[in-house]
Design a protein around this motif. Structure first.
Motif, PDB file in Angstrom:
ATOM      1  N   UNK A  13       0.839  -1.209   0.000  1.00 11.63           N
ATOM      2  CA  UNK A  13       0.000   0.000   0.000  1.00 11.63           C
ATOM      3  C   UNK A  13       0.866   1.248   0.000  1.00 11.63           C
ATOM      4  N   UNK A  14       0.348   2.311  -0.630  1.00  6.60           N
ATOM      5  CA  UNK A  14       1.076   3.578  -0.651  1.00  6.60           C
ATOM      6  C   UNK A  14       0.098   4.734  -0.453  1.00  6.60           C
ATOM      7  N   UNK A  15       0.469   5.628   0.448  1.00  4.69           N
ATOM      8  CA  UNK A  15      -0.303   6.867   0.649  1.00  4.69           C
ATOM      9  C   UNK A  15       0.597   8.028   0.264  1.00  4.69           C
ATOM     10  N   UNK A  16       0.090   8.934  -0.586  1.00  4.77           N
ATOM     11  CA  UNK A  16       0.932  10.013  -1.110  1.00  4.77           C
ATOM     12  C   UNK A  16       0.467  11.380  -0.632  1.00  4.77           C
ATOM     13  N   UNK A  17       1.454  12.291  -0.612  1.00  6.75           N
ATOM     14  CA  UNK A  17       1.227  13.728  -0.409  1.00  6.75           C
ATOM     15  C   UNK A  17       0.247  14.041   0.716  1.00  6.75           C
ATOM     16  N   UNK A  18      -0.856  14.704   0.374  1.00  9.07           N
ATOM     17  CA  UNK A  18      -1.801  15.183   1.397  1.00  9.07           C
ATOM     18  C   UNK A  18      -2.423  14.029   2.187  1.00  9.07           C
ATOM     19  N   UNK A  19      -2.677  12.912   1.505  1.00 11.59           N
ATOM     20  CA  UNK A  19      -3.278  11.750   2.182  1.00 11.59           C
ATOM     21  C   UNK A  19      -2.337  11.217   3.253  1.00 11.59           C
ATOM     22  N   UNK A  20      -1.036  11.115   2.896  1.00 11.32           N
ATOM     23  CA  UNK A  20      -0.028  10.616   3.848  1.00 11.32           C
ATOM     24  C   UNK A  20       0.099  11.569   5.029  1.00 11.32           C
ATOM     25  N   UNK A  21       0.130  12.856   4.711  1.00  7.73           N
ATOM     26  CA  UNK A  21       0.298  13.861   5.777  1.00  7.73           C
ATOM     27  C   UNK A  21      -0.917  13.866   6.701  1.00  7.73           C
ATOM     28  N   UNK A  22      -2.098  13.786   6.113  1.00  7.64           N
ATOM     29  CA  UNK A  22      -3.329  13.780   6.919  1.00  7.64           C
ATOM     30  C   UNK A  22      -3.375  12.550   7.821  1.00  7.64           C
ATOM     31  N   UNK A  23      -2.952  11.398   7.274  1.00  9.90           N
ATOM     32  CA  UNK A  23      -2.918  10.163   8.058  1.00  9.90           C
ATOM     33  C   UNK A  23      -2.000  10.310   9.269  1.00  9.90           C
ATOM     34  N   UNK A  24      -0.824  10.937   9.054  1.00  8.57           N
ATOM     35  CA  UNK A  24       0.126  11.161  10.151  1.00  8.57           C
ATOM     36  C   UNK A  24      -0.453  12.104  11.189  1.00  8.57           C
ATOM     37  N   UNK A  25      -1.054  13.205  10.721  1.00  5.14           N
ATOM     38  CA  UNK A  25      -1.637  14.191  11.645  1.00  5.14           C
ATOM     39  C   UNK A  25      -2.731  13.565  12.499  1.00  5.14           C
ATOM     40  N   UNK A  26      -3.628  12.842  11.842  1.00 11.63           N
ATOM     41  CA  UNK A  26      -4.764  12.247  12.560  1.00 11.63           C
ATOM     42  C   UNK A  26      -4.278  11.262  13.624  1.00 11.63           C
ATOM     43  N   UNK A  27      -3.303  10.420  13.246  1.00  7.55           N
ATOM     44  CA  UNK A  27      -2.772   9.430  14.195  1.00  7.55           C
ATOM     45  C   UNK A  27      -2.102  10.071  15.383  1.00  7.55           C
ATOM     46  N   UNK A  28      -1.232  11.081  15.124  1.00  9.54           N
ATOM     47  CA  UNK A  28      -0.490  11.740  16.201  1.00  9.54           C
ATOM     48  C   UNK A  28      -1.428  12.517  17.123  1.00  9.54           C
ATOM     49  N   UNK A  29      -2.406  13.184  16.543  1.00  9.38           N
ATOM     50  CA  UNK A  29      -3.352  13.960  17.361  1.00  9.38           C
ATOM     51  C   UNK A  29      -4.194  13.020  18.233  1.00  9.38           C
ATOM     52  N   UNK A  30      -4.548  11.855  17.683  1.00  7.89           N
ATOM     53  CA  UNK A  30      -5.326  10.872  18.458  1.00  7.89           C
ATOM     54  C   UNK A  30      -4.539  10.395  19.679  1.00  7.89           C
ATOM     55  N   UNK A  31      -3.237  10.174  19.505  1.00  8.82           N
ATOM     56  CA  UNK A  31      -2.383   9.745  20.634  1.00  8.82           C
ATOM     57  C   UNK A  31      -2.292  10.849  21.689  1.00  8.82           C
ATOM     58  N   UNK A  32      -2.133  12.087  21.231  1.00  7.59           N
ATOM     59  CA  UNK A  32      -2.082  13.224  22.167  1.00  7.59           C
ATOM     60  C   UNK A  32      -3.378  13.357  22.954  1.00  7.59           C
ATOM     61  N   UNK A  70      -0.124   0.006  24.737  1.00  5.17           N
ATOM     62  CA  UNK A  70      -1.211  -0.090  23.760  1.00  5.17           C
ATOM     63  C   UNK A  70      -0.660  -0.484  22.392  1.00  5.17           C
ATOM     64  N   UNK A  71      -1.402  -1.302  21.667  1.00  3.53           N
ATOM     65  CA  UNK A  71      -0.977  -1.717  20.327  1.00  3.53           C
ATOM     66  C   UNK A  71      -1.262  -0.613  19.321  1.00  3.53           C
ATOM     67  N   UNK A  72      -0.237  -0.216  18.552  1.00  2.00           N
ATOM     68  CA  UNK A  72      -0.374   0.911  17.621  1.00  2.00           C
ATOM     69  C   UNK A  72       0.077   0.485  16.228  1.00  2.00           C
ATOM     70  N   UNK A  73      -0.698   0.906  15.208  1.00  2.88           N
ATOM     71  CA  UNK A  73      -0.365   0.566  13.826  1.00  2.88           C
ATOM     72  C   UNK A  73       0.076   1.797  13.037  1.00  2.88           C
ATOM     73  N   UNK A  74      -0.382   2.989  13.448  1.00  2.00           N
ATOM     74  CA  UNK A  74      -0.074   4.219  12.713  1.00  2.00           C
ATOM     75  C   UNK A  74       1.405   4.596  12.877  1.00  2.00           C
ATOM     76  N   UNK A  75       2.143   4.861  11.782  1.00  2.11           N
ATOM     77  CA  UNK A  75       3.583   5.166  11.873  1.00  2.11           C
ATOM     78  C   UNK A  75       3.880   6.426  12.702  1.00  2.11           C
ATOM     79  N   UNK A  76       3.047   7.475  12.557  1.00  4.89           N
ATOM     80  CA  UNK A  76       3.267   8.722  13.308  1.00  4.89           C
ATOM     81  C   UNK A  76       3.095   8.486  14.806  1.00  4.89           C
ATOM     82  N   UNK A  77       2.117   7.641  15.152  1.00  7.70           N
ATOM     83  CA  UNK A  77       1.903   7.305  16.573  1.00  7.70           C
ATOM     84  C   UNK A  77       3.134   6.634  17.157  1.00  7.70           C
ATOM     85  N   UNK A  78       3.756   5.757  16.355  1.00 10.41           N
ATOM     86  CA  UNK A  78       4.935   5.035  16.837  1.00 10.41           C
ATOM     87  C   UNK A  78       6.081   5.996  17.154  1.00 10.41           C
ATOM     88  N   UNK A  79       6.181   7.079  16.383  1.00  8.94           N
ATOM     89  CA  UNK A  79       7.221   8.090  16.644  1.00  8.94           C
ATOM     90  C   UNK A  79       6.967   8.759  17.995  1.00  8.94           C
TER      91      UNK A  79
END
Length: 524
Positions: A13-32, A70-79
């Motif tokens: 699977x590949x997520x590009x540009x805005x989709x990839x960035x949005x995925x990272x933002x959503x994951x990191x904000x959810x962890x916060x 907690x089990x995490x799958x999102x790459x931004x969350x792992x950071x």
């Protein structure tokens, strides 16, 4: 027109540009958002329950413990999980703060990217903001290391502030004194190996105490002396059993019971010879990591030697450190063996359990903290809380610098960054302003978690800081603003600095991502 080329494996699977960035933002904000309710002295706890019924239940408000459980799958969350782990390893506390600050920075970045501001422009502004915030924090730092009494009071206040958000909040004065006494024994060292923590179920938290010397959670052998003065200790990791043949799959064939008796006698003679070699070391205490069977135990008792068996590996490692001895496995050269020494070894009772106390050990800074509590969950959380306090205090005894807590330092840095934004031309100023807003969010969340009107309190705090009253912060006891020096709300400078830099670096790393590629699952 060329047909599209497939360069990735099937099912990748590949997520590009805005989709990839949005995925990272959503994951990191959810962890916060997950951990931000635990921030501050009135933060809430989380219950962590494993799907395995045999796994213990965890009740905690420690950010690092929550995130690593907690089990995490999102790459931004792992950071973000990784930076909280690094914060825990480096300083011991501030794990929730660093995650929440990184989350707030990415929340601001999401808005700026939506306004068509390029990520590299945002990063350039953030880097300038970090420099300004770091400079403001360094200028506000205090150093009372020249005055021993003042420095001890600073350490006590840091421990009180660290423990204010933990389960030990009610008895934090006792635990703060306990942590300060333990750390001051280290005389500036940051290695906490000399401080042992023993948890004993029963009683309540206020029954916890600091024991000078070393406690070993084991029992002395049968028919052996229960007290030894001027102990000469041999610490070993060797087999002391006679009825096992150590080669797997081996068989012994005999043609009569007399031969079995001969084998047993040979084994006994071999063990007797080994015990005699140990006795030649001129010792009166023998501590072994492995089991000591009845026959060698009896031989030690006949020679007036106290034998202690099955001391776990951590136990004998720490014991060797505090008594000044070495762990040995062979006994042919007594002159080469370094023995451990201490003034008195005796058996004591804690609750219904027997422990062995080593008093007057060679390493004078060695001590043991005995924790009591009604349930195992309480004991585990008290240990985590005390460990955080010990780590922060040990770092402070190395750097000596302290800063004010209660949102004061964050507002101080936010104002310095805001002033930089006002003097910066171009688009970077927008990113710098966003950084200042993210810093000011921390006192807002602390006030919200206490059930207070955060808008009112943070507005008052900002106004007072703009008037030059840079020692003002949130008084979470009364729900007002107050002078942090008078209230004794002090934190470690190293902790705040680490939070600032780690959060900014993690947010920058996530913001730079414009493509997420997930490998195809491996076919079994």
């Amino acid at each position: 027109m060329l047909a599209p080329v497939q360069i990735l494996k099937q099912n990748a699977e590949e997520e590009k540009a805005e989709t990839a960035r949005l995925s990272s933002f959503v994951g990191a904000i959810a962890i916060g958002d997950l951990v931000k309710s635990t921030l501050g002295p009135k933060g809430m706890d989380k219950i962590l329950q494993s799907p395995n019924k045999n796994s213990p239940l965890i009740v905690t408000n420690d950010g690092a413990t929550i995130l690593k459980s907690i089990g995490i799958d999102n790459p931004a969350c792992k950071i973000l999980v990784e930076i909280s782990k690094v914060q825990d390893d480096e300083v011991g506390d501030g794990t929730t703060s660093v995650t929440v600050l990184a989350c707030e920075l990415l929340r601001e970045a999401e808005t700026l990217v939506g306004q068509k501001l390029h990520p590299q422009t945002i990063i350039a502004g953030w880097r300038k903001a970090v420099e300004a915030a770091d400079k403001a924090l360094a200028q506000a730092a205090m150093d009372n290391s020249a005055d021993i009494e003042k420095f001890r009071k600073d350490l006590f206040n840091i421990a009180m502030t660290t423990l204010s958000s933990k389960i030990v909040q009610q008895g934090r004065e006792m635990f703060a004194n306990l942590a300060v006494d333990a750390v001051l024994r280290l005389k500036g060292k940051t290695d906490l190996q000399a401080i042992q923590i023993i948890k004993k179920l029963g009683g309540n938290m206020s029954d916890s105490y600091l024991e000078s010397g070393f406690l070993l959670d084991k029992k002395i052998g049968i028919n052996q002396p229960k007290r030894i003065d001027k102990a000469r200790i041999l610490i070993a990791n060797t087999t002391m059993d006679t009825d096992k043949i150590k080669v797997f799959g081996s068989r012994v064939r005999v043609d009569g019971m007399a031969k079995v008796a001969e084998l047993e006698l040979a084994e006994k003679e071999k063990m007797k010879e080994k015990v005699q070699k140990i006795v030649k070391h001129d010792i009166n205490v023998f501590i072994n990591r492995q089991l000591i069977y009845n026959y060698p135990e009896q031989l030690f008792a006949d020679n007036g030697i106290m034998a202690i068996e099955h001391a776990d590996f951590d136990g004998i490692e720490r014991l060797a450190l505090v008594t000044g001895g070495e762990i040995v496995s062979t006994f042919d050269h007594p002159e080469l063996v370094k023995l451990g020494h201490c003034d008195v070894i005796e058996e004591i009772m804690i609750g219904e359990d027997k422990l062995i106390r080593f008093s007057g050990v060679a390493l004078g800074e060695a001590c043991t903290v005995v924790l009591r509590g009604a349930t195992q969950q309480i004991l585990d959380e008290v240990e985590r809380s005390l460990h955080d306090a010990l780590c922060v205090l040990s770092q402070t005894t190395r750097t000596y610098k302290t800063v004010l807590g209660g949102g004061c330092s964050e507002m101080l840095m936010a104002n310095a960054v805001q002033q930089l934004a006002a003097q910066t031309p171009g688009k970077e100023a927008v990113a710098i302003e966003a950084f200042a807003r993210a810093l000011a969010k921390l006192p807002t969340i602390i006030a919200d978690n206490g059930g207070y009107d955060s808008s009112q309190l943070v507005a008052q705090l900002r106004a007072l800081h703009n008037q030059g009253k840079n020692t003002v912060g949130l008084n979470m006891k009364e729900g007002t603003v107050g002078d942090m020096i008078e209230l004794g709300v002090i934190e470690s400078y190293q902790l705040k600095k680490q939070v600032l830099h780690s959060a900014a670096e993690a947010a920058e790393m996530i913001l730079r991502v414009d493509d997420i590629i997930k490998a195809a699952p491996r076919l079994v």
